[in-house]
Design a protein around this motif. Structure first.
Motif, short mmCIF file in Angstrom:
data_model
loop_
_atom_site.label_atom_id
_atom_site.label_comp_id
_atom_site.label_asym_id
_atom_site.label_seq_id
_atom_site.Cartn_x
_atom_site.Cartn_y
_atom_site.Cartn_z
N MET A 1 0.66 -1.05 0.00
CA MET A 1 0.02 0.06 0.14
C MET A 1 0.86 1.29 -0.12
SD MET A 1 -2.98 -1.53 0.06
CE MET A 1 -4.13 -0.12 0.36
N ILE A 2 0.50 2.38 -0.75
CA ILE A 2 1.28 3.52 -0.73
C ILE A 2 0.54 4.62 -0.54
CG2 ILE A 2 2.92 2.52 -2.78
CD1 ILE A 2 0.99 3.85 -4.89
N THR A 3 1.23 5.70 -0.17
CA THR A 3 0.61 6.93 0.11
C THR A 3 0.15 7.67 -1.01
OG1 THR A 3 2.54 8.30 0.08
CG2 THR A 3 2.30 7.01 2.11
N ILE A 4 -0.40 8.97 -0.82
CA ILE A 4 -1.14 9.77 -1.93
C ILE A 4 0.05 10.47 -2.81
CG2 ILE A 4 -1.51 12.07 -0.55
CD1 ILE A 4 -3.89 12.17 -2.49
N GLN A 6 3.23 8.97 -3.15
CA GLN A 6 3.85 7.94 -3.97
C GLN A 6 2.95 7.82 -5.10
OE1 GLN A 6 4.00 5.28 -0.49
NE2 GLN A 6 6.44 5.23 -0.67
N LEU A 7 1.61 7.72 -4.89
CA LEU A 7 0.73 7.24 -5.95
C LEU A 7 1.06 8.36 -7.11
CD1 LEU A 7 -1.72 5.80 -7.10
CD2 LEU A 7 -3.15 7.45 -5.93
N ALA A 8 0.63 9.72 -6.78
CA ALA A 8 1.12 10.93 -7.70
C ALA A 8 2.31 10.79 -8.28
CB ALA A 8 0.79 11.91 -7.09
N ALA A 9 3.47 10.35 -7.48
CA ALA A 9 4.87 10.35 -8.29
C ALA A 9 4.74 9.17 -9.28
CB ALA A 9 5.65 10.30 -7.13
N TYR A 10 4.29 8.15 -8.85
CA TYR A 10 4.28 6.83 -9.80
C TYR A 10 3.60 7.26 -11.13
CZ TYR A 10 6.10 4.18 -5.81
OH TYR A 10 6.69 3.73 -4.92
N ALA A 11 2.20 7.91 -10.93
CA ALA A 11 1.56 8.15 -12.00
C ALA A 11 2.06 9.28 -12.97
CB ALA A 11 0.09 8.33 -11.68
N TYR A 40 -3.10 3.69 -0.99
CA TYR A 40 -3.50 3.18 -2.21
C TYR A 40 -2.81 1.87 -2.68
CZ TYR A 40 -5.32 7.93 -2.48
OH TYR A 40 -5.92 9.23 -2.33
N GLY A 41 -3.54 1.14 -3.58
CA GLY A 41 -3.10 -0.15 -4.02
C GLY A 41 -2.79 -0.11 -5.43
N ALA A 42 -2.26 -1.29 -6.00
CA ALA A 42 -1.97 -1.18 -7.46
C ALA A 42 -3.20 -0.82 -8.57
CB ALA A 42 -1.43 -2.70 -7.91
N GLU A 43 -4.36 -1.38 -8.11
CA GLU A 43 -5.35 -0.86 -8.98
C GLU A 43 -5.70 0.63 -8.71
OE1 GLU A 43 -7.02 -1.19 -4.61
OE2 GLU A 43 -5.50 -2.20 -5.66
N HIS A 44 -5.57 1.38 -7.95
CA HIS A 44 -5.38 2.90 -8.05
C HIS A 44 -4.44 3.40 -8.95
CE1 HIS A 44 -7.19 1.94 -4.07
NE2 HIS A 44 -8.26 2.76 -4.46
N ALA A 45 -3.30 2.80 -8.95
CA ALA A 45 -2.28 3.55 -9.60
C ALA A 45 -2.46 3.11 -11.27
CB ALA A 45 -0.91 2.62 -9.26
N LEU A 48 -5.13 5.37 -12.21
CA LEU A 48 -4.72 6.74 -12.30
C LEU A 48 -3.75 7.13 -13.58
CD1 LEU A 48 -4.65 9.54 -10.96
CD2 LEU A 48 -2.62 8.65 -9.69
N VAL A 49 -3.03 6.10 -13.86
CA VAL A 49 -2.28 6.05 -15.16
C VAL A 49 -3.38 6.24 -16.36
CG1 VAL A 49 -0.78 4.90 -16.78
CG2 VAL A 49 -0.39 4.91 -14.30
N LYS A 50 -4.46 5.58 -16.26
CA LYS A 50 -5.53 5.57 -17.60
C LYS A 50 -6.24 6.97 -17.51
CE LYS A 50 -6.74 0.64 -17.56
NZ LYS A 50 -7.64 -0.32 -16.95
#
Length: 240
Positions: A1-4, A6-11, A40-45, A48-50
């Protein structure tokens, strides 16, 4: 699980964008953990990329949720429709840029090239900017609300200016704006004007009376000298 963050940075988006997608209902907002943070999990990442990919392609945010849920054929049709919409917007933007580019051309942005040429010729004749601006405002309104009638009026005006006597009358009329009502030059100018109008065949008009009133209001200028000149010209026309 990642923070918001991290999620933003990955996407490849900002945290603000992630929160905006939450508000728009495009990205599911997970529950907070015991520490009060959203994880957040992988499904959120992936989602978000989509979302980011569609948004960067120009898809309106209002259509993204629909596309995310679409099957391949629905997606193809929707993308084709969005592409046509973007093409129309591109043409509108191109026309807007052309208009902006013409800003440096002054009056040519607001009136046709023929009218702009007429206005320039008036300045070359020595007509005051006051009267040229009045002419411009009249043509802006007339070409907008009655383009057909404007073309007829313009042809008539250009034909009139081909006559040296009319040009001389126009220049003197412009100067008369500043004359006193008892100026001794007014009667002679009125006689010349009436004589010229008598030789000129009357041009029929189909201009709507309401529009004619608007055009008259657009002129906006008057002075004691012009008012008196109009009266004298009417009197001279009656005598003739």
């Amino acid at each position: 699980m990642i923070t918001i963050g991290q999620l933003a940075a990955y996407a490849g988006v900002t945290i603000k964008a992630v929160r905006h997608y939450h508000e728009r209902g495009l990205l599911e907002e997970p529950e907070r953990d015991a520490s009060g943070y959203r994880r957040y999990g992988a499904e959120h990442a992936i989602a978000l990329v989509k979302i980011r990919t569609l948004a960067e392609a120009g898809v309106p945010l209002a259509r993204i949720q629909e596309l995310l849920a679409a099957d391949p054929e629905q997606l193809r049709q929707a993308i084709a429709e969005i592409d046509r919409s973007l093409e129309r917007k591109q043409l509108e933007l191109q026309r807007a840029r052309e208009r902006i580019g013409r800003l440096g051309s002054g009056d040519r942005l607001f009136v046709s090239a023929e009218v702009a040429g007429l206005l320039e010729s008036l300045l070359e004749l020595g007509v005051s900017e006051r009267t040229v601006h009045m002419e411009r405002d009249i043509w802006i309104l007339l070409q907008s609300v009655e383009p057909g009638e404007a073309r007829t009026w313009l042809a008539d005006k250009l034909d009139s200016f081909a006559d040296p006597k009319f040009r001389a009358i126009y220049v003197d009329y412009d100067a008369a704006f500043l004359w006193r009502p008892d100026d001794p030059r007014l009667p002679a100018l009125a006689e010349r004007t009436a004589a010229w109008l008598r030789r000129r065949p009357e041009r029929p008009t189909t201009l709507d009376p309401a529009i004619a009133q608007l055009v008259s209001a657009a002129a906006g200028l008057n002075s004691p000298g012009w008012t008196r000149l109009t009266e004298l010209t009417r009197q001279a026309a009656t005598r003739q």
